[in-house]
Design an enzyme around this catalytic site. Structure first.
Site, PDB file in Angstrom:
ATOM      1  N   PHE A  73      -3.733   3.759   1.735  1.00  0.00           N
ATOM      2  CA  PHE A  73      -5.025   3.934   1.064  1.00  0.00           C
ATOM      3  C   PHE A  73      -5.046   3.006  -0.139  1.00  0.00           C
ATOM      4  O   PHE A  73      -4.190   3.096  -1.015  1.00  0.00           O
ATOM      5  CB  PHE A  73      -5.251   5.384   0.621  1.00  0.00           C
ATOM      6  N   ASP A 113       1.148  -1.597  -4.420  1.00  0.00           N
ATOM      7  CA  ASP A 113       0.092  -0.724  -4.922  1.00  0.00           C
ATOM      8  C   ASP A 113       0.778   0.514  -5.491  1.00  0.00           C
ATOM      9  O   ASP A 113       1.146   1.428  -4.773  1.00  0.00           O
ATOM     10  CB  ASP A 113      -0.859  -0.357  -3.768  1.00  0.00           C
ATOM     11  N   LYS A 138      -4.825   5.444 -11.981  1.00  0.00           N
ATOM     12  CA  LYS A 138      -4.499   6.877 -12.032  1.00  0.00           C
ATOM     13  C   LYS A 138      -3.792   7.285 -13.336  1.00  0.00           C
ATOM     14  O   LYS A 138      -4.438   7.386 -14.363  1.00  0.00           O
ATOM     15  CB  LYS A 138      -3.688   7.256 -10.796  1.00  0.00           C
TER      16      LYS A 138
HETATM   17  C1  LIG Z   1      -2.397   4.099  -3.652  1.00  0.00           C
HETATM   18  C2  LIG Z   1      -3.841   4.082  -4.058  1.00  0.00           C
HETATM   19  N1  LIG Z   1      -4.463   2.905  -4.182  1.00  0.00           N
HETATM   20  C3  LIG Z   1      -5.755   2.832  -4.544  1.00  0.00           C
HETATM   21  C4  LIG Z   1      -6.495   3.972  -4.799  1.00  0.00           C
HETATM   22  C5  LIG Z   1      -7.937   3.850  -5.195  1.00  0.00           C
HETATM   23  O1  LIG Z   1      -8.063   4.188  -6.536  1.00  0.00           O
HETATM   24  P1  LIG Z   1      -9.518   4.535  -7.134  1.00  0.00           P
HETATM   25  O2  LIG Z   1      -9.950   5.808  -6.498  1.00  0.00           O
HETATM   26  O3  LIG Z   1      -9.289   4.648  -8.617  1.00  0.00           O
HETATM   27  O4  LIG Z   1     -10.410   3.410  -6.792  1.00  0.00           O
HETATM   28  C6  LIG Z   1      -5.889   5.215  -4.661  1.00  0.00           C
HETATM   29  C7  LIG Z   1      -6.667   6.445  -4.862  1.00  0.00           C
HETATM   30  O5  LIG Z   1      -6.321   7.510  -4.437  1.00  0.00           O
HETATM   31  C8  LIG Z   1      -4.530   5.270  -4.274  1.00  0.00           C
HETATM   32  O6  LIG Z   1      -3.895   6.442  -4.131  1.00  0.00           O
END
Ligand SMILES: Cc1ncc(COP(=O)(O)O)c(C=O)c1O
Length: 395
Positions: free
Chosen positions: A135, A220, A249
């Site tokens: 994700f 990520d 986050k």
């Molecule tokens: C690993 C990871 N990358 C990207 C995101 C996307 O972040 P945002 O919701 O702040 O756009 C998330 C959100 O849960 C995530 O867990």
């Protein structure tokens, strides 16, 4: 009494099925609803509230900065963003930072940087290899990066340039690599995909492959970073260093902020290549600086590691008691339990009735991502409630 949930249904787009709970206040690891009822929060704003709710380090920084300077645009130098950038660089293996507002924006910027690297140094290579069940966010490009059909299908065609391959499978990455590949992008542990922990040597073999091919490794760490898995960044536990890393986050303990960082060798943007109106905003950067500083100075990552182990042990004890728990997985305070059937939502609702907020990460799995400042006492309380909820869902 105002029916906030009814008003929400009237005015908000129906983009999510919310849990029927209206939260009005939070302090530490607890939140209160509009009827005054208290809950222990093991959702933590989806792994965001690293220091818990309304931590004084954050609220004081916000109060002070809000009286000083809130927004200027990137046209000018401002002090909070420089201080945050310096702190992140001095405590990571990366050399440069770009500050933005959310996770998807951090990943989007990271991928743009990799594509720019590809255009300048890899004969125009632009493809990024990502993994199934990942994700990475919900912009169109990050939907293409996210290897889950349910996010891509409603928005076809999604942008070109991403190949989604099996996670925890180095051969799949090797097979997908071509002369058009500029980077591999991975979560060190897949969060939204179900808290999937790869083999211990996965990241190091991917790192070695990227080195061999001269392509970039983007991590990520939006969910795993800032102490969540028991070290400031998860990569530290795998003996590797990424070329680019995305954060968000926990970076602001509730204040919306994201960032991507790069090694000098990958930091190829020139003026005009990227930007963000609110990126580096003094208010959010002051809160984020206070958050990260507190986390480092008080070894909050170490707390996440110790309390995470205590929670893991407790969950394993529950697994012995309830054979329908298939596994306990994760690291630090990013943990999940799997079930042998799709009972996660029902367990979440029973926990809610009993005063614990938990997250259904998959129909057959619960995820726990409480504030990193919790202690064993809160864990005991959560485990007791979970035990009751599991026993009433056992049949
Ligand atoms: C690993 C990871 N990358 C990207 C995101 C996307 O972040 P945002 O919701 O702040 O756009 C998330 C959100 O849960 C995530 O867990």
């Amino acid at each position: 009494m105002t029916d906030w949930q009814e008003l929400d249904r009237k005015y908000m787009m129906h983009y999510i099925n919310r849990t029927p709970l209206t939260l009005v206040r939070g302090e530490g690891s607890r939140v209160w609803d509009d009827k005054g009822r208290e809950y222990l929060d093991f959702v933590g704003g989806w792994a965001v509230d690293s220091l818990g709710h309304c931590h004084p380090a954050v609220t004081n920084a916000l109060a002070e900065q809000s009286r000083t300077l809130i927004q200027t645009s990137g046209q000018f130098y401002t002090i909070p963003q420089v201080r945050l950038a310096e702190l992140l660089v001095n405590n990571s293996c990366l050399d440069k930072v770009f500050i933005c507002n959310s996770g998807l924006e951090a990943n989007e910027g990271a991928v743009k940087l990799a594509r720019r690297y590809g255009s300048l140094k890899l004969n125009g290579a632009y493809e990024v290899i990502t993994t199934l069940n990942s994700f990475h966010g919900r912009s169109l490009a990050m939907t293409a990066a996210t290897g889950q059909a349910k996010f891509q299908e409603p928005y076809q065609p999604v942008p070109d340039g991403f190949k989604n391959v099996e996670y925890n499978n180095i051969e799949a990455i090797k097979a997908a690599t071509t002369s058009q590949t500029c980077a591999v992008m991975l979560e060190p542990i897949q969060g939204e995909g179900g808290v999937n922990v790869p083999a211990d040597n996965y990241l190091s073999t991917v790192r070695a492959w990227c080195d061999q091919r001269g392509i970039l490794l983007i991590l990520d760490e939006i969910q795993t970073g800032i102490g969540r898995t028991g070290t400031l960044f998860a990569y530290e536990q795998y003996g590797i260093e990424p070329d680019i890393m995305a954060l968000a986050k926990g970076l602001g303990s509730g204040v919306p902020i994201g960032a991507f960082m790069a090694k000098d060798s990958a930091s190829v943007f020139a003026p005009g290549d990227h930007g963000a109106t609110f990126g580096g905003n003094p208010l959010t950067c002051a809160a984020s600086y206070a958050t990260v500083k507190f986390i480092i100075e008080n070894d909050i990552a170490g707390n996440a590691r110790r309390v995470g182990q205590y929670l893991t042990d407790g969950l394993k004890n529950l697994q012995k008691k309830y054979p329908f728990i298939t596994d306990v997985r994760g690291r630090g305070l990013l943990l999940a339990i799997g079930f042998n059937s799709e009972i996660a939502q029902s367990v979440v609702m029973t926990c809610l009735e009993k005063g614990l907020l938990a997250n259904r990460v998959k129909p057959d799995a619960l995820r726990f991502m409480p504030p990193l400042i919790i202690g064993n006492k809160e864990v005991d309380e959560a485990l007791d409630i979970l035990d009751e909820a599991l026993s009433s869902n056992a049949s």
